[in-house]
Design a protein around this motif. Structure first.
Motif, PDB file in Angstrom:
ATOM      1  N   ILE A 166     -11.226  -7.847  -5.455  1.00 31.73           N
ATOM      2  CA  ILE A 166     -10.271  -7.723  -4.352  1.00 31.73           C
ATOM      3  C   ILE A 166      -8.885  -8.101  -4.873  1.00 31.73           C
ATOM      4  CG2 ILE A 166      -9.572  -8.613  -2.090  1.00 31.73           C
ATOM      5  CD1 ILE A 166     -12.490  -9.077  -1.461  1.00 31.73           C
ATOM      6  N   VAL A 167      -7.956  -7.171  -4.768  1.00 28.96           N
ATOM      7  CA  VAL A 167      -6.598  -7.436  -5.246  1.00 28.96           C
ATOM      8  C   VAL A 167      -5.868  -8.319  -4.248  1.00 28.96           C
ATOM      9  CG1 VAL A 167      -6.489  -5.244  -6.488  1.00 28.96           C
ATOM     10  CG2 VAL A 167      -5.619  -5.386  -4.147  1.00 28.96           C
ATOM     11  N   SER A 168      -4.740  -8.859  -4.656  1.00 24.01           N
ATOM     12  CA  SER A 168      -3.956  -9.724  -3.777  1.00 24.01           C
ATOM     13  C   SER A 168      -3.463  -8.942  -2.554  1.00 24.01           C
ATOM     14  CB  SER A 168      -2.753 -10.281  -4.537  1.00 24.01           C
ATOM     15  OG  SER A 168      -1.875  -9.240  -4.898  1.00 24.01           O
ATOM     16  N   CYS A 169      -3.376  -9.639  -1.452  1.00 20.86           N
ATOM     17  CA  CYS A 169      -2.869  -9.015  -0.222  1.00 20.86           C
ATOM     18  C   CYS A 169      -1.394  -8.668  -0.359  1.00 20.86           C
ATOM     19  CB  CYS A 169      -3.066  -9.952   0.964  1.00 20.86           C
ATOM     20  SG  CYS A 169      -4.759 -10.521   1.207  1.00 20.86           S
ATOM     21  N   TYR A 170      -0.664  -9.528  -1.096  1.00 17.51           N
ATOM     22  CA  TYR A 170       0.777  -9.308  -1.184  1.00 17.51           C
ATOM     23  C   TYR A 170       1.121  -8.049  -1.967  1.00 17.51           C
ATOM     24  CZ  TYR A 170       2.225 -10.514  -5.999  1.00 17.51           C
ATOM     25  OH  TYR A 170       2.471 -10.502  -7.341  1.00 17.51           O
ATOM     26  N   ALA A 171       0.182  -7.534  -2.755  1.00 20.02           N
ATOM     27  CA  ALA A 171       0.445  -6.301  -3.499  1.00 20.02           C
ATOM     28  C   ALA A 171       0.820  -5.159  -2.560  1.00 20.02           C
ATOM     29  CB  ALA A 171      -0.773  -5.921  -4.339  1.00 20.02           C
ATOM     30  N   CYS A 172       0.251  -5.157  -1.363  1.00 20.03           N
ATOM     31  CA  CYS A 172       0.563  -4.115  -0.370  1.00 20.03           C
ATOM     32  C   CYS A 172       1.465  -4.640   0.755  1.00 20.03           C
ATOM     33  CB  CYS A 172      -0.716  -3.562   0.247  1.00 20.03           C
ATOM     34  SG  CYS A 172      -1.754  -2.616  -0.896  1.00 20.03           S
ATOM     35  N   HIS A 173       1.220  -5.882   1.181  1.00 14.87           N
ATOM     36  CA  HIS A 173       1.899  -6.403   2.370  1.00 14.87           C
ATOM     37  C   HIS A 173       3.165  -7.196   2.060  1.00 14.87           C
ATOM     38  CE1 HIS A 173      -1.249  -5.226   5.247  1.00 14.87           C
ATOM     39  NE2 HIS A 173      -2.099  -5.473   4.267  1.00 14.87           N
ATOM     40  N   GLY A 174       3.477  -7.383   0.771  1.00 11.11           N
ATOM     41  CA  GLY A 174       4.665  -8.134   0.409  1.00 11.11           C
ATOM     42  C   GLY A 174       4.372  -9.614   0.241  1.00 11.11           C
ATOM     43  N   PRO A 175       5.175 -10.317  -0.566  1.00 14.24           N
ATOM     44  CA  PRO A 175       4.899 -11.723  -0.886  1.00 14.24           C
ATOM     45  C   PRO A 175       4.924 -12.660   0.306  1.00 14.24           C
ATOM     46  CG  PRO A 175       7.046 -11.055  -1.700  1.00 14.24           C
ATOM     47  CD  PRO A 175       6.348  -9.809  -1.267  1.00 14.24           C
ATOM     48  N   ASN A 176       5.638 -12.287   1.355  1.00 15.48           N
ATOM     49  CA  ASN A 176       5.683 -13.103   2.567  1.00 15.48           C
ATOM     50  C   ASN A 176       4.993 -12.406   3.739  1.00 15.48           C
ATOM     51  OD1 ASN A 176       7.297 -15.358   1.550  1.00 15.48           O
ATOM     52  ND2 ASN A 176       8.923 -13.834   1.378  1.00 15.48           N
ATOM     53  N   GLY A 177       4.148 -11.432   3.413  1.00  9.46           N
ATOM     54  CA  GLY A 177       3.437 -10.701   4.462  1.00  9.46           C
ATOM     55  C   GLY A 177       4.364  -9.916   5.362  1.00  9.46           C
ATOM     56  N   GLU A 178       5.526  -9.497   4.810  1.00 12.48           N
ATOM     57  CA  GLU A 178       6.534  -8.833   5.628  1.00 12.48           C
ATOM     58  C   GLU A 178       6.253  -7.352   5.859  1.00 12.48           C
ATOM     59  OE1 GLU A 178       8.242  -8.868   1.363  1.00 12.48           O
ATOM     60  OE2 GLU A 178       6.887 -10.051   2.611  1.00 12.48           O
ATOM     61  N   GLY A 179       5.317  -6.786   5.114  1.00 12.48           N
ATOM     62  CA  GLY A 179       4.995  -5.377   5.286  1.00 12.48           C
ATOM     63  C   GLY A 179       5.956  -4.457   4.551  1.00 12.48           C
ATOM     64  N   VAL A 180       5.520  -3.237   4.335  1.00  6.60           N
ATOM     65  CA  VAL A 180       6.333  -2.230   3.653  1.00  6.60           C
ATOM     66  C   VAL A 180       6.067  -0.882   4.326  1.00  6.60           C
ATOM     67  CG1 VAL A 180       6.844  -1.077   1.474  1.00  6.60           C
ATOM     68  CG2 VAL A 180       6.119  -3.475   1.459  1.00  6.60           C
ATOM     69  N   ARG A 181       7.125  -0.268   4.847  1.00  6.04           N
ATOM     70  CA  ARG A 181       7.012   1.037   5.508  1.00  6.04           C
ATOM     71  C   ARG A 181       5.900   1.018   6.564  1.00  6.04           C
ATOM     72  NH1 ARG A 181       8.064   1.961   0.254  1.00  6.04           N
ATOM     73  NH2 ARG A 181       5.890   2.367  -0.258  1.00  6.04           N
ATOM     74  N   ASP A 182       4.808   1.795   6.370  1.00  8.09           N
ATOM     75  CA  ASP A 182       3.767   1.833   7.396  1.00  8.09           C
ATOM     76  C   ASP A 182       2.637   0.833   7.132  1.00  8.09           C
ATOM     77  OD1 ASP A 182       2.586   3.079   5.238  1.00  8.09           O
ATOM     78  OD2 ASP A 182       1.963   4.877   6.328  1.00  8.09           O
ATOM     79  N   ILE A 183       2.869  -0.075   6.186  1.00 10.15           N
ATOM     80  CA  ILE A 183       1.932  -1.181   5.948  1.00 10.15           C
ATOM     81  C   ILE A 183       2.424  -2.356   6.780  1.00 10.15           C
ATOM     82  CG2 ILE A 183       0.993  -2.759   4.226  1.00 10.15           C
ATOM     83  CD1 ILE A 183       1.416  -0.513   2.160  1.00 10.15           C
ATOM     84  N   PRO A 184       1.577  -2.958   7.605  1.00 10.75           N
ATOM     85  CA  PRO A 184       2.065  -3.891   8.630  1.00 10.75           C
ATOM     86  C   PRO A 184       2.555  -5.230   8.108  1.00 10.75           C
ATOM     87  CG  PRO A 184      -0.326  -3.866   8.596  1.00 10.75           C
ATOM     88  CD  PRO A 184       0.128  -2.741   7.692  1.00 10.75           C
ATOM     89  N   ARG A 185       3.428  -5.839   8.887  1.00 12.16           N
ATOM     90  CA  ARG A 185       3.813  -7.232   8.719  1.00 12.16           C
ATOM     91  C   ARG A 185       2.637  -8.083   9.182  1.00 12.16           C
ATOM     92  NH1 ARG A 185       8.497 -10.433   8.834  1.00 12.16           N
ATOM     93  NH2 ARG A 185       9.826  -8.591   9.061  1.00 12.16           N
ATOM     94  N   LEU A 186       2.176  -8.967   8.316  1.00  9.76           N
ATOM     95  CA  LEU A 186       1.080  -9.873   8.657  1.00  9.76           C
ATOM     96  C   LEU A 186       1.564 -11.291   8.907  1.00  9.76           C
ATOM     97  CD1 LEU A 186      -1.638  -8.825   6.011  1.00  9.76           C
ATOM     98  CD2 LEU A 186      -1.320  -7.951   8.338  1.00  9.76           C
ATOM     99  N   GLY A 187       2.675 -11.653   8.291  1.00  7.04           N
ATOM    100  CA  GLY A 187       3.187 -13.016   8.384  1.00  7.04           C
ATOM    101  C   GLY A 187       3.413 -13.445   9.818  1.00  7.04           C
ATOM    102  N   GLY A 188       2.754 -14.539  10.215  1.00  7.49           N
ATOM    103  CA  GLY A 188       2.952 -15.108  11.538  1.00  7.49           C
ATOM    104  C   GLY A 188       2.068 -14.561  12.631  1.00  7.49           C
ATOM    105  N   LEU A 189       1.221 -13.571  12.319  1.00  8.44           N
ATOM    106  CA  LEU A 189       0.314 -13.049  13.351  1.00  8.44           C
ATOM    107  C   LEU A 189      -0.677 -14.136  13.774  1.00  8.44           C
ATOM    108  CD1 LEU A 189      -0.545  -9.446  12.091  1.00  8.44           C
ATOM    109  CD2 LEU A 189       0.871 -10.067  14.056  1.00  8.44           C
ATOM    110  N   ALA A 190      -1.148 -14.041  15.003  1.00 15.27           N
ATOM    111  CA  ALA A 190      -2.059 -15.047  15.546  1.00 15.27           C
ATOM    112  C   ALA A 190      -3.350 -15.122  14.736  1.00 15.27           C
ATOM    113  CB  ALA A 190      -2.381 -14.732  17.007  1.00 15.27           C
ATOM    114  N   TYR A 191      -3.799 -16.334  14.519  1.00 14.27           N
ATOM    115  CA  TYR A 191      -5.033 -16.590  13.769  1.00 14.27           C
ATOM    116  C   TYR A 191      -6.204 -15.779  14.332  1.00 14.27           C
ATOM    117  CZ  TYR A 191      -9.489 -19.009  13.213  1.00 14.27           C
ATOM    118  OH  TYR A 191     -10.816 -19.284  13.026  1.00 14.27           O
ATOM    119  N   PHE A 192      -6.409 -15.863  15.644  1.00 11.58           N
ATOM    120  CA  PHE A 192      -7.557 -15.198  16.253  1.00 11.58           C
ATOM    121  C   PHE A 192      -7.490 -13.694  16.057  1.00 11.58           C
ATOM    122  CE2 PHE A 192      -9.796 -13.071  19.684  1.00 11.58           C
ATOM    123  CZ  PHE A 192     -11.027 -13.706  19.676  1.00 11.58           C
ATOM    124  N   TYR A 193      -6.278 -13.130  16.161  1.00 17.62           N
ATOM    125  CA  TYR A 193      -6.134 -11.683  16.014  1.00 17.62           C
ATOM    126  C   TYR A 193      -6.482 -11.235  14.604  1.00 17.62           C
ATOM    127  CZ  TYR A 193      -4.180  -7.049  15.622  1.00 17.62           C
ATOM    128  OH  TYR A 193      -4.032  -5.701  15.368  1.00 17.62           O
TER     129      TYR A 193
END
Length: 201
Positions: free
Chosen positions: A131-158
């Motif tokens: 499994i590759v790093s998540c940041y490879a697609c989602h960015g180092p701070n989970g900020e997302g890129v183009r149509d790849i979503p921002r993950l940083g700060g999303l609710a734990y349960f979600y």
């Protein structure tokens, strides 16, 4: 004269964009339909994700997936398929652009004791599970890129629920690698990732 004409055209374009955002930011029925579940300030709840600060291309892609019924987890079927049924591509674009302008706030609802492990998985992946790093697609701070979503700060349960659903075989968009990735994550790894991401600003 040409410069004046160009300036006038630019001002007209800016004004039209501002008017769209202003209309949406006001008493727009389309915005109210979204914020009814996603929160008045679009910061989301435990089961409805934050839309504030999300990538506009991602929002548009997901709306398309709801239209086409390829995003097929239970809440999507129950709520979102009907919610976007009458939404035009132009309305989807305007909504996506509007929500992208709202500053996102981290949910801060994960287990802080698991955040260190979650960050390690996010940054380094799990090499032994291929499994590759998540940041490879989602960015180092989970900020997302183009149509790849921002993950940083999303609710734990979600985040936890989405990873579990992908592991069960549900889809988001055709060709997404997430069901394959999530299928290799154990419950503790999912807990750690979801916890870490909830604190990312």
């Amino acid at each position: 004269m040409k410069r004046i004409g160009l300036k006038a055209a630019i001002l007209a374009l800016v004004a039209s964009t501002v008017s769209i955002v202003s209309a949406l930011a006001g008493d727009s029925a389309a915005v109210r339909n979204c914020t009814w579940c996603h929160g008045a300030d679009a910061q989301g709840y435990t089961v409805a994700p934050r839309l504030a600060g999300q990538r506009p291309q991602y929002i548009m892609k997901q709306i398309q997936s709801f239209h086409e019924h390829t995003r097929n987890n239970p809440f999507s079927r129950q709520y979102m398929w009907n919610a976007v049924a009458a939404l035009s591509q132009y309305d989807a674009r305007d909504l996506a652009n509007y929500f992208a302008t709202i500053p996102p706030k981290p949910a801060n609802d994960g287990d802080s004791a698991l955040a260190v492990k979650g960050k390690q998985i996010f940054m380094d992946g799990i090499p032994e599970a291929n499994i590759v790093s998540c940041y490879a697609c989602h960015g180092p701070n989970g900020e997302g890129v183009r149509d790849i979503p921002r993950l940083g700060g999303l609710a734990y349960f979600y985040v936890k629920a989405r990873l579990e659903q992908w592991g069960q075989g549900y889809h988001s968009t055709l060709g997404s690698p997430m069901p394959l990735v999530a299928n290799h994550l154990g419950p503790e790894e999912i807990e750690a990732l979801a916890s870490y991401l909830s604190f990312v600003k």
